[in-house]
Scaffold this motif. Structure first.
Motif, PDB file in Angstrom:
ATOM      1  N   UNK A  32       0.930  -1.137  -0.046  1.00  0.00           N
ATOM      2  CA  UNK A  32       0.077   0.042  -0.086  1.00  0.00           C
ATOM      3  C   UNK A  32       0.784   1.239   0.046  1.00  0.00           C
ATOM      4  N   UNK A  33       0.616   2.169  -1.019  1.00  0.00           N
ATOM      5  CA  UNK A  33       1.584   3.457  -0.918  1.00  0.00           C
ATOM      6  C   UNK A  33       0.474   4.535  -1.090  1.00  0.00           C
ATOM      7  N   UNK A  34       0.799   5.410  -0.080  1.00  0.00           N
ATOM      8  CA  UNK A  34      -0.068   6.590   0.179  1.00  0.00           C
ATOM      9  C   UNK A  34       0.611   7.651  -0.073  1.00  0.00           C
ATOM     10  N   UNK A  35      -0.310   8.808  -0.650  1.00  0.00           N
ATOM     11  CA  UNK A  35       0.492  10.039  -0.726  1.00  0.00           C
ATOM     12  C   UNK A  35      -0.485  11.113  -0.536  1.00  0.00           C
ATOM     13  N   UNK A  36      -0.172  12.436  -0.866  1.00  0.00           N
ATOM     14  CA  UNK A  36      -1.306  13.527  -0.683  1.00  0.00           C
ATOM     15  C   UNK A  36      -1.705  14.097  -2.113  1.00  0.00           C
ATOM     16  N   UNK A  37      -1.031  13.992  -3.027  1.00  0.00           N
ATOM     17  CA  UNK A  37      -1.425  14.731  -4.264  1.00  0.00           C
ATOM     18  C   UNK A  37      -2.862  13.992  -4.787  1.00  0.00           C
ATOM     19  N   UNK A  38      -3.553  14.611  -5.826  1.00  0.00           N
ATOM     20  CA  UNK A  38      -4.859  14.193  -6.322  1.00  0.00           C
ATOM     21  C   UNK A  38      -4.354  13.247  -7.233  1.00  0.00           C
ATOM     22  N   UNK A  39      -5.298  12.390  -7.755  1.00  0.00           N
ATOM     23  CA  UNK A  39      -5.311  11.404  -8.854  1.00  0.00           C
ATOM     24  C   UNK A  39      -4.942  12.094 -10.323  1.00  0.00           C
ATOM     25  N   UNK A  40      -5.082  13.299 -10.172  1.00  0.00           N
ATOM     26  CA  UNK A  40      -4.759  14.088 -11.831  1.00  0.00           C
ATOM     27  C   UNK A  40      -3.462  14.460 -11.660  1.00  0.00           C
ATOM     28  N   UNK A  41      -2.660  14.839 -10.499  1.00  0.00           N
ATOM     29  CA  UNK A  41      -1.336  15.218 -10.528  1.00  0.00           C
ATOM     30  C   UNK A  41      -0.207  14.226 -10.880  1.00  0.00           C
ATOM     31  N   UNK A  42       0.787  15.047 -11.192  1.00  0.00           N
ATOM     32  CA  UNK A  42       2.072  14.128 -11.874  1.00  0.00           C
ATOM     33  C   UNK A  42       2.441  13.014 -11.087  1.00  0.00           C
ATOM     34  N   UNK A  43       2.435  13.278  -9.711  1.00  0.00           N
ATOM     35  CA  UNK A  43       3.037  12.250  -8.722  1.00  0.00           C
ATOM     36  C   UNK A  43       2.219  10.971  -8.708  1.00  0.00           C
ATOM     37  N   UNK A  44       0.888  11.021  -8.655  1.00  0.00           N
ATOM     38  CA  UNK A  44       0.017   9.845  -8.729  1.00  0.00           C
ATOM     39  C   UNK A  44       0.226   9.275 -10.112  1.00  0.00           C
ATOM     40  N   UNK A  45       0.186   9.914 -11.352  1.00  0.00           N
ATOM     41  CA  UNK A  45       0.077   9.578 -12.660  1.00  0.00           C
ATOM     42  C   UNK A  45       1.253   8.688 -12.710  1.00  0.00           C
ATOM     43  N   UNK A  46       2.642   8.971 -12.176  1.00  0.00           N
ATOM     44  CA  UNK A  46       3.721   8.116 -12.555  1.00  0.00           C
ATOM     45  C   UNK A  46       3.799   7.016 -11.521  1.00  0.00           C
ATOM     46  N   UNK A  47       3.072   7.304 -10.225  1.00  0.00           N
ATOM     47  CA  UNK A  47       3.158   6.090  -9.354  1.00  0.00           C
ATOM     48  C   UNK A  47       2.180   5.020 -10.169  1.00  0.00           C
ATOM     49  N   UNK A  48       1.241   5.306 -10.697  1.00  0.00           N
ATOM     50  CA  UNK A  48       0.323   4.307 -11.370  1.00  0.00           C
ATOM     51  C   UNK A  48       1.179   3.575 -12.409  1.00  0.00           C
ATOM     52  N   UNK A  49       2.043   4.088 -12.886  1.00  0.00           N
ATOM     53  CA  UNK A  49       2.672   4.069 -14.180  1.00  0.00           C
ATOM     54  C   UNK A  49       4.035   2.931 -13.514  1.00  0.00           C
ATOM     55  N   UNK A  50       4.510   3.344 -12.468  1.00  0.00           N
ATOM     56  CA  UNK A  50       5.460   2.533 -11.652  1.00  0.00           C
ATOM     57  C   UNK A  50       5.006   1.275 -11.436  1.00  0.00           C
ATOM     58  N   UNK A  51       3.659   1.469 -10.849  1.00  0.00           N
ATOM     59  CA  UNK A  51       2.954   0.312 -10.217  1.00  0.00           C
ATOM     60  C   UNK A  51       2.664  -0.829 -11.436  1.00  0.00           C
ATOM     61  N   UNK A  52       2.267  -0.399 -12.566  1.00  0.00           N
ATOM     62  CA  UNK A  52       1.818  -1.337 -13.719  1.00  0.00           C
ATOM     63  C   UNK A  52       3.432  -1.772 -14.240  1.00  0.00           C
ATOM     64  N   UNK A  53       4.226  -1.201 -14.445  1.00  0.00           N
ATOM     65  CA  UNK A  53       5.711  -1.545 -14.828  1.00  0.00           C
ATOM     66  C   UNK A  53       6.190  -2.742 -13.923  1.00  0.00           C
ATOM     67  N   UNK A  54       6.219  -2.427 -12.569  1.00  0.00           N
ATOM     68  CA  UNK A  54       6.806  -3.124 -11.566  1.00  0.00           C
ATOM     69  C   UNK A  54       6.205  -4.531 -11.684  1.00  0.00           C
ATOM     70  N   UNK A  55       4.628  -4.473 -11.507  1.00  0.00           N
ATOM     71  CA  UNK A  55       3.898  -5.657 -11.650  1.00  0.00           C
ATOM     72  C   UNK A  55       4.298  -6.572 -12.824  1.00  0.00           C
TER      73      UNK A  55
END
Length: 340
Positions: A32-55
């Protein structure tokens, strides 16, 4: 350091359905990875990308569940949760971690990072960056990387056409001795105020100005209560990627390498995405009547020379011998990468 209510984070992690997870099978390791930015902001967008690639790169054996927008608590709670193993990871602005690890406050020093992306990344990848990450090792967390998240700019209701015009003005800052010294070196005064009070404080004249990234200035509509903006890029906004130590050590070495490499790999695209959002925000504030100017390279160099000694001294006073060591490594890296 004492934090509050980790149990609330655990309960939220069980209840929230808005997270993003990537797995085609039952993963062996789930974070579980938590952070403060909204789903539309850069941090979340690239966390989702990292999640997909790592999986994908671990054949489905590592799954990241991403919880944006403070769904697992405020940053203090998420840092505590990561420390105690209530959640496995958080991506935190370095500015929120100074109380947890005083060494990381080095990133508050103005003009620490060059505006040139390759030069800035070389400093993150240097012995300085590695030692900064290692400074978290005694806190029950593993810091695996720094993610750039843009730069701060200055705004004010008074003229700021020249650095000399900052003298006598009052600026809101986060609660940081380094940032207070930054403004003192400019002849201005700094008042530490909670972020949630900033709009009203600007509106009522409690402070004349503030410093924030352009996309924050636009999103919070500070253009409604501020007249002038200088694109100064003076404060680097760096995120620290923190994992719970026990979880991290439970991962096979090859999985740990995949995670570190993937977080690092997406940085250029993350920077571009952030830059695009900042450019769009700049157009919005201009359209809403702000007087905008861009500080010249000569101005930026002059301001760095003016504020660096005082902010460096404030940092070392707080971080002690560890801070002295980090400053030495930083100054060597800066000289190697940028020159004097």
């Amino acid at each position: 350091m004492t934090f509050s209510t980790p149990a609330k984070i655990f309960a939220a992690a069980l209840c929230i359905s808005g997270m993003t997870a990537f797995s085609a099978q039952a993963a062996e390791f789930v974070a579980k990875i938590g952070h403060l930015e909204s789903a539309q902001q850069s941090r979340n967008i690239y966390l989702e990308k990292v999640a997909k690639l790592v999986n994908e790169r671990t054949d489905g054996n590592v799954e990241f569940e991403i919880y944006p927008q403070g769904q697992l608590g405020n940053q203090r709670q998420m840092t505590e949760g990561t420390q105690l193993g209530v959640l496995e990871a958080t991506v935190s602005p370095a500015a929120f971690l100074g109380g947890f690890n005083p060494a990381v406050s080095v990133l508050d020093i103005p003009y620490l990072m060059p505006q040139d992306f390759k030069q800035a990344q070389a400093i993150r990848d240097s012995a300085f960056g590695k030692e900064l990450l290692a400074s978290f090792s005694s806190k029950g967390v593993v810091a695996i990387g720094l993610w750039p998240n843009g730069f701060k700019q200055f705004t004010s209701n008074k003229p700021i056409e020249d650095w000399k015009e900052f003298a006598g003005q009052k600026f809101r800052v986060m609660d940081s001795n380094i940032l207070i010294e930054q403004f003192k070196a400019m002849g201005a005064s700094a008042i530490a105020l909670p972020f949630g009070e900033l709009y009203t404080s600007l509106q009522m004249g409690v402070v004349d100005g503030e410093e924030n990234p352009l996309d924050t200035i636009e999103r919070m509509k500070y253009y409604e209560v501020q007249k002038n903006l200088v694109v100064s890029d003076h404060g680097a906004m760096e995120d620290v990627i923190l994992f719970n130590e026990a979880f991290w050590n439970s991962l096979p070495e090859n999985y740990r390498k995949v995670i570190v490499d993937t977080f690092h790999e997406v940085i250029p695209d993350l920077v571009k995405d952030k830059a695009d959002k900042v450019a769009a925000a700049l157009e919005v504030v201009k359209q809403n009547g702000m007087n905008v100017r861009v500080a010249t390279p000569e101005e930026r160099k002059a301001l760095r020379e003016e504020v660096y000694p005082a902010t460096k001294a404030a940092y070392i006073e707080r971080a002690g011998d560890e801070g002295k060591k980090l400053i030495g490594l930083y100054e060597k890296a800066y000289a190697d990468v940028v020159g004097n």
